[in-house]
Motif scaffolding. Structure first.
Motif, PDB file in Angstrom:
ATOM      1  N   HIS A 107     -14.855  10.354 -19.195  1.00 56.65           N
ATOM      2  CA  HIS A 107     -13.451  10.616 -18.893  1.00 56.65           C
ATOM      3  C   HIS A 107     -12.936   9.643 -17.830  1.00 56.65           C
ATOM      4  CE1 HIS A 107      -9.760  12.855 -18.566  1.00 56.65           C
ATOM      5  NE2 HIS A 107      -9.948  13.024 -17.273  1.00 56.65           N
ATOM      6  N   LEU A 108     -13.720   9.418 -16.797  1.00 55.95           N
ATOM      7  CA  LEU A 108     -13.330   8.477 -15.746  1.00 55.95           C
ATOM      8  C   LEU A 108     -13.198   7.068 -16.302  1.00 55.95           C
ATOM      9  CD1 LEU A 108     -12.794   7.880 -12.765  1.00 55.95           C
ATOM     10  CD2 LEU A 108     -15.249   7.587 -12.479  1.00 55.95           C
ATOM     11  N   ASN A 109     -14.103   6.677 -17.176  1.00 59.20           N
ATOM     12  CA  ASN A 109     -14.039   5.355 -17.788  1.00 59.20           C
ATOM     13  C   ASN A 109     -12.758   5.192 -18.606  1.00 59.20           C
ATOM     14  OD1 ASN A 109     -14.868   2.810 -18.422  1.00 59.20           O
ATOM     15  ND2 ASN A 109     -16.344   3.434 -19.966  1.00 59.20           N
ATOM     16  N   CYS A 110     -12.387   6.222 -19.342  1.00 57.10           N
ATOM     17  CA  CYS A 110     -11.144   6.182 -20.119  1.00 57.10           C
ATOM     18  C   CYS A 110      -9.920   6.071 -19.209  1.00 57.10           C
ATOM     19  CB  CYS A 110     -11.025   7.415 -20.998  1.00 57.10           C
ATOM     20  SG  CYS A 110     -12.193   7.456 -22.351  1.00 57.10           S
ATOM     21  N   LEU A 111      -9.921   6.823 -18.123  1.00 57.13           N
ATOM     22  CA  LEU A 111      -8.797   6.764 -17.192  1.00 57.13           C
ATOM     23  C   LEU A 111      -8.670   5.384 -16.549  1.00 57.13           C
ATOM     24  CD1 LEU A 111      -9.017  10.208 -15.380  1.00 57.13           C
ATOM     25  CD2 LEU A 111      -7.370   9.486 -17.103  1.00 57.13           C
ATOM     26  N   LEU A 112      -9.805   4.793 -16.178  1.00 58.14           N
ATOM     27  CA  LEU A 112      -9.773   3.459 -15.584  1.00 58.14           C
ATOM     28  C   LEU A 112      -9.278   2.416 -16.579  1.00 58.14           C
ATOM     29  CD1 LEU A 112     -13.065   3.510 -13.511  1.00 58.14           C
ATOM     30  CD2 LEU A 112     -10.729   3.555 -12.647  1.00 58.14           C
ATOM     31  N   PHE A 113      -9.688   2.554 -17.841  1.00 50.72           N
ATOM     32  CA  PHE A 113      -9.223   1.630 -18.872  1.00 50.72           C
ATOM     33  C   PHE A 113      -7.717   1.739 -19.055  1.00 50.72           C
ATOM     34  CE2 PHE A 113      -8.069   0.814 -23.285  1.00 50.72           C
ATOM     35  CZ  PHE A 113      -8.451  -0.516 -23.392  1.00 50.72           C
ATOM     36  N   VAL A 114      -7.199   2.946 -19.118  1.00 55.62           N
ATOM     37  CA  VAL A 114      -5.754   3.139 -19.306  1.00 55.62           C
ATOM     38  C   VAL A 114      -4.993   2.604 -18.094  1.00 55.62           C
ATOM     39  CG1 VAL A 114      -3.952   4.905 -19.491  1.00 55.62           C
ATOM     40  CG2 VAL A 114      -6.000   5.052 -20.901  1.00 55.62           C
ATOM     41  N   HIS A 115      -5.546   2.779 -16.906  1.00 59.32           N
ATOM     42  CA  HIS A 115      -4.900   2.275 -15.691  1.00 59.32           C
ATOM     43  C   HIS A 115      -4.838   0.746 -15.715  1.00 59.32           C
ATOM     44  CE1 HIS A 115      -3.508   2.451 -11.574  1.00 59.32           C
ATOM     45  NE2 HIS A 115      -4.411   1.533 -11.259  1.00 59.32           N
ATOM     46  N   ARG A 116      -5.960   0.098 -16.061  1.00 61.93           N
ATOM     47  CA  ARG A 116      -5.965  -1.366 -16.144  1.00 61.93           C
ATOM     48  C   ARG A 116      -5.015  -1.857 -17.230  1.00 61.93           C
ATOM     49  NH1 ARG A 116     -12.310  -2.448 -16.059  1.00 61.93           N
ATOM     50  NH2 ARG A 116     -11.998  -1.100 -17.828  1.00 61.93           N
ATOM     51  N   LEU A 117      -4.973  -1.144 -18.352  1.00 59.30           N
ATOM     52  CA  LEU A 117      -4.076  -1.512 -19.442  1.00 59.30           C
ATOM     53  C   LEU A 117      -2.621  -1.422 -18.995  1.00 59.30           C
ATOM     54  CD1 LEU A 117      -3.961  -2.232 -22.495  1.00 59.30           C
ATOM     55  CD2 LEU A 117      -3.729   0.213 -22.909  1.00 59.30           C
ATOM     56  N   ALA A 118      -2.273  -0.370 -18.285  1.00 57.39           N
ATOM     57  CA  ALA A 118      -0.903  -0.203 -17.801  1.00 57.39           C
ATOM     58  C   ALA A 118      -0.525  -1.293 -16.804  1.00 57.39           C
ATOM     59  CB  ALA A 118      -0.741   1.176 -17.170  1.00 57.39           C
ATOM     60  N   GLU A 119      -1.444  -1.649 -15.919  1.00 59.50           N
ATOM     61  CA  GLU A 119      -1.152  -2.703 -14.943  1.00 59.50           C
ATOM     62  C   GLU A 119      -0.933  -4.042 -15.627  1.00 59.50           C
ATOM     63  OE1 GLU A 119      -4.259  -2.834 -12.069  1.00 59.50           O
ATOM     64  OE2 GLU A 119      -3.475  -1.132 -10.944  1.00 59.50           O
ATOM     65  N   GLU A 120      -1.804  -4.354 -16.589  1.00 62.75           N
ATOM     66  CA  GLU A 120      -1.677  -5.623 -17.294  1.00 62.75           C
ATOM     67  C   GLU A 120      -0.401  -5.660 -18.131  1.00 62.75           C
ATOM     68  OE1 GLU A 120      -2.797  -9.456 -18.135  1.00 62.75           O
ATOM     69  OE2 GLU A 120      -3.869  -8.082 -16.804  1.00 62.75           O
ATOM     70  N   ALA A 121      -0.043  -4.552 -18.764  1.00 65.91           N
ATOM     71  CA  ALA A 121       1.191  -4.491 -19.549  1.00 65.91           C
ATOM     72  C   ALA A 121       2.410  -4.641 -18.645  1.00 65.91           C
ATOM     73  CB  ALA A 121       1.265  -3.179 -20.323  1.00 65.91           C
ATOM     74  N   ARG A 122       2.367  -4.053 -17.468  1.00 66.26           N
ATOM     75  CA  ARG A 122       3.467  -4.202 -16.521  1.00 66.26           C
ATOM     76  C   ARG A 122       3.609  -5.652 -16.081  1.00 66.26           C
ATOM     77  NH1 ARG A 122       3.702  -4.340 -11.092  1.00 66.26           N
ATOM     78  NH2 ARG A 122       1.503  -3.804 -10.936  1.00 66.26           N
ATOM     79  N   THR A 123       2.466  -6.314 -15.857  1.00 64.75           N
ATOM     80  CA  THR A 123       2.498  -7.727 -15.481  1.00 64.75           C
ATOM     81  C   THR A 123       3.103  -8.570 -16.596  1.00 64.75           C
ATOM     82  OG1 THR A 123       0.508  -7.394 -14.151  1.00 64.75           O
ATOM     83  CG2 THR A 123       1.069  -9.650 -14.696  1.00 64.75           C
ATOM     84  N   ASN A 124       2.719  -8.280 -17.838  1.00 63.31           N
ATOM     85  CA  ASN A 124       3.286  -9.013 -18.981  1.00 63.31           C
ATOM     86  C   ASN A 124       4.789  -8.786 -19.079  1.00 63.31           C
ATOM     87  OD1 ASN A 124       0.775  -9.933 -19.641  1.00 63.31           O
ATOM     88  ND2 ASN A 124       0.452  -8.516 -21.330  1.00 63.31           N
ATOM     89  N   ALA A 125       5.229  -7.573 -18.864  1.00 60.82           N
ATOM     90  CA  ALA A 125       6.662  -7.282 -18.931  1.00 60.82           C
ATOM     91  C   ALA A 125       7.426  -8.014 -17.823  1.00 60.82           C
ATOM     92  CB  ALA A 125       6.898  -5.782 -18.843  1.00 60.82           C
ATOM     93  N   CYS A 126       6.849  -8.071 -16.640  1.00 59.20           N
ATOM     94  CA  CYS A 126       7.511  -8.770 -15.535  1.00 59.20           C
ATOM     95  C   CYS A 126       7.584 -10.270 -15.788  1.00 59.20           C
ATOM     96  CB  CYS A 126       6.780  -8.490 -14.223  1.00 59.20           C
ATOM     97  SG  CYS A 126       6.982  -6.816 -13.629  1.00 59.20           S
ATOM     98  N   GLU A 127       6.520 -10.827 -16.386  1.00 58.23           N
ATOM     99  CA  GLU A 127       6.524 -12.255 -16.705  1.00 58.23           C
ATOM    100  C   GLU A 127       7.610 -12.588 -17.728  1.00 58.23           C
ATOM    101  OE1 GLU A 127       2.604 -13.167 -18.008  1.00 58.23           O
ATOM    102  OE2 GLU A 127       1.784 -13.210 -15.984  1.00 58.23           O
ATOM    103  N   ASN A 128       7.873 -11.672 -18.648  1.00 60.51           N
ATOM    104  CA  ASN A 128       8.913 -11.874 -19.656  1.00 60.51           C
ATOM    105  C   ASN A 128      10.294 -11.446 -19.157  1.00 60.51           C
ATOM    106  OD1 ASN A 128       6.971 -12.792 -21.394  1.00 60.51           O
ATOM    107  ND2 ASN A 128       6.756 -10.853 -22.474  1.00 60.51           N
ATOM    108  N   LYS A 129      10.376 -11.070 -17.892  1.00 53.67           N
ATOM    109  CA  LYS A 129      11.624 -10.626 -17.274  1.00 53.67           C
ATOM    110  C   LYS A 129      12.248  -9.475 -18.040  1.00 53.67           C
ATOM    111  CE  LYS A 129      12.474 -15.096 -15.242  1.00 53.67           C
ATOM    112  NZ  LYS A 129      13.314 -16.278 -15.205  1.00 53.67           N
TER     113      LYS A 129
END
Length: 88
Positions: free
Chosen positions: A44-66
């Motif tokens: 469960h912790l591994n899944c939560l960490l994966f989703v957290h990293r995925l959300a951070e990376e997706a947010r970074t991609n969205a910011c790069e695309n303005k």
């Protein structure tokens, strides 16, 4: 400090890990596995960490695309990066 600016030191856990569900899925999919008592919590912790990293990376991609909203394309691009990083 004013009373309204103080932060409570107690953090309440709103929801527990779905231990019964995880154990049931393990038993259905791999009945021959012998797991330790807290292995479901580690999954469960591994899944939560994966989703957290995925959300951070997706947010970074969205910011790069303005873009102010995280779209499907941002998440898919982030998933490729995160899965490539997490390969052993």
């Amino acid at each position: 400090m004013a009373l309204s600016t103080t932060v409570s030191q107690k953090k309440l856990i709103k929801r527990k890990a779905p231990r019964g569900f995880l154990k049931r899925v393990f038993k259905q999919r791999k009945p021959h596995l012998r797991l330790e008592t807290n292995s479901d919590l580690l999954v469960h912790l591994n899944c939560l960490l994966f989703v957290h990293r995925l959300a951070e990376e997706a947010r970074t991609n969205a910011c790069e695309n303005k873009c102010g909203v995280i779209k499907k394309e941002h998440v898919l691009a982030a998933a490729k990066v995160i899965l490539k990083k997490s390969r052993g």
